[in-house]
Design a protein around this motif. Sequence first.
Motif, PDB file in Angstrom:
ATOM      1  N   LYS A  56      35.865  51.695  44.452  1.00 64.98           N
ATOM      2  CA  LYS A  56      35.495  50.445  43.802  1.00 64.98           C
ATOM      3  C   LYS A  56      33.687  49.995  43.474  1.00 64.98           C
ATOM      4  O   LYS A  56      33.516  49.907  42.272  1.00 64.98           O
ATOM      5  CB  LYS A  56      35.420  48.321  44.617  1.00 64.98           C
ATOM      6  N   SER A 143      40.511  43.589  44.784  1.00 61.72           N
ATOM      7  CA  SER A 143      41.097  43.835  43.623  1.00 61.72           C
ATOM      8  C   SER A 143      41.562  45.358  43.505  1.00 61.72           C
ATOM      9  O   SER A 143      39.185  46.188  43.029  1.00 61.72           O
ATOM     10  CB  SER A 143      40.759  43.063  42.544  1.00 61.72           C
ATOM     11  N   ASN A 145      40.273  47.184  40.987  1.00 57.94           N
ATOM     12  CA  ASN A 145      39.146  47.750  39.914  1.00 57.94           C
ATOM     13  C   ASN A 145      38.160  47.859  40.072  1.00 57.94           C
ATOM     14  O   ASN A 145      37.348  47.585  41.673  1.00 57.94           O
ATOM     15  CB  ASN A 145      38.916  46.442  38.729  1.00 57.94           C
ATOM     16  N   SER A 151      40.362  42.742  36.283  1.00 56.26           N
ATOM     17  CA  SER A 151      40.982  42.310  37.558  1.00 56.26           C
ATOM     18  C   SER A 151      43.010  43.369  36.979  1.00 56.26           C
ATOM     19  O   SER A 151      43.024  43.650  36.105  1.00 56.26           O
ATOM     20  CB  SER A 151      41.567  41.541  38.509  1.00 56.26           C
ATOM     21  N   GLU A 180      43.302  35.963  40.772  1.00 57.28           N
ATOM     22  CA  GLU A 180      43.174  35.539  42.243  1.00 57.28           C
ATOM     23  C   GLU A 180      43.979  34.652  43.135  1.00 57.28           C
ATOM     24  O   GLU A 180      43.912  33.548  42.381  1.00 57.28           O
ATOM     25  CB  GLU A 180      41.358  36.466  42.592  1.00 57.28           C
ATOM     26  N   HIS A 229      30.807  38.785  36.626  1.00 59.15           N
ATOM     27  CA  HIS A 229      32.322  39.584  37.199  1.00 59.15           C
ATOM     28  C   HIS A 229      33.513  39.118  36.137  1.00 59.15           C
ATOM     29  O   HIS A 229      33.877  38.240  35.254  1.00 59.15           O
ATOM     30  CB  HIS A 229      32.145  38.728  38.216  1.00 59.15           C
TER      31      HIS A 229
HETATM   32 MG    MG Z   1      37.945  41.764  42.581  1.00 61.06          MG
END
Ligand code: MG
Length: 333
Positions: A56, A143, A145, A151, A180, A229
């Motif tokens: 990631k 996640s 990604n 995501s 999420e 984010h």
């Molecule tokens: Mg994430």
Amino acid sequence: MTRVTVRPGDIDSAAIDRAVGVLHGGGLVAFPTETVYGLGANAADGAAVARVFQAKGRPPSHPLIVHLAGAEQLGDWVAHVPAHARLLAERFWPGPLTLVLRRGGRVSLETTGGLETVAVRVPAHPVALALLSAFGGGIAAPSANRFGSVSPTTAGHVRAELDGAVDVVLDGGPCSVGVESTIVDATGEALSILRPGGVTREDLEAALGRPLAVPATSHIRVPGQHPSHYAPRARVVLVEPDKVIAEAERAQGSGHQVGVLLPPAFADAEVKAHAVVELPASMPAYARELYAFLRELDQRGCDLIVASPPAERGLGAAIANRLRRAAGPRPAM
Ligand code: MG
Ligand code: AMP
């Protein structure tokens, strides 16, 4: 290791067995949950978990959620389950609620980012549950990604970003919740939401019979709390709903390729912009599609996205949170 993708029609016990073999061998399995796709490793295997961070590009101090097949496994992973945490687990699991509790001995420190707490959840997705039951242990999964980006809510999104870094991708179709999980700090007496998500504050408070605490500035690190984010490539600008069209047209006029997330109240308006997404009026539909919309606007070549965060009620709180992070200041490239 050969890298394979298993599609929805093909997910049977052989596919699950293969994924379980990968987990036991220290490999990485991308799997569907009802929230977003996860990038999973054996939560008890520090070296496997380290590969998740590497794939990631995520700083190792950012803890991962441990996914379990059922609340009866909690005892292996957490030191103590307070009564309020048990109540929430009974009410919302399987489902998009993550509980932060004192960690038990079995969880690797890599998984918790060195913290003495651990985040746990039981996902409500048949493929995730089949994988977790067959594996028997906890699967640490953020996640699926690259760190900081949008995501994935389909297996295609996972492959587009992490192909080559994942040993198996289980394709369970599009995620039904799309944002999420809600993360609740349940370590102390005063429960608080660390990240809004698929279970609403209103539902949590109704289940508890009391209001949640306003989070103290916590020592607990939550990547979702980083200024930037959930961000698409395009810069995101947030304005009041009735200013979306004017702001989009102004930016388009000054040379940007503007993508618009158009609030449903303005659905019939003509907008002079590069790409326009008409948002659904229902919050569950908006949450389900949000990340796919952001990806689509990137793909259509937008360099600026104009949107308006919805009112912070119900699922609107999670959507507004993700849009604010997506609009947050970016690290220098
Ligand atoms: Mg994430
Ligand atoms: P992501 O990797 O984006 O799917 O997010 C996983 C989320 O779980 C992050 O927001 C983590 O910070 C959160 N999380 C995992 N463990 C803990 C913990 N011990 N305390 C607080 N948050 C946690």
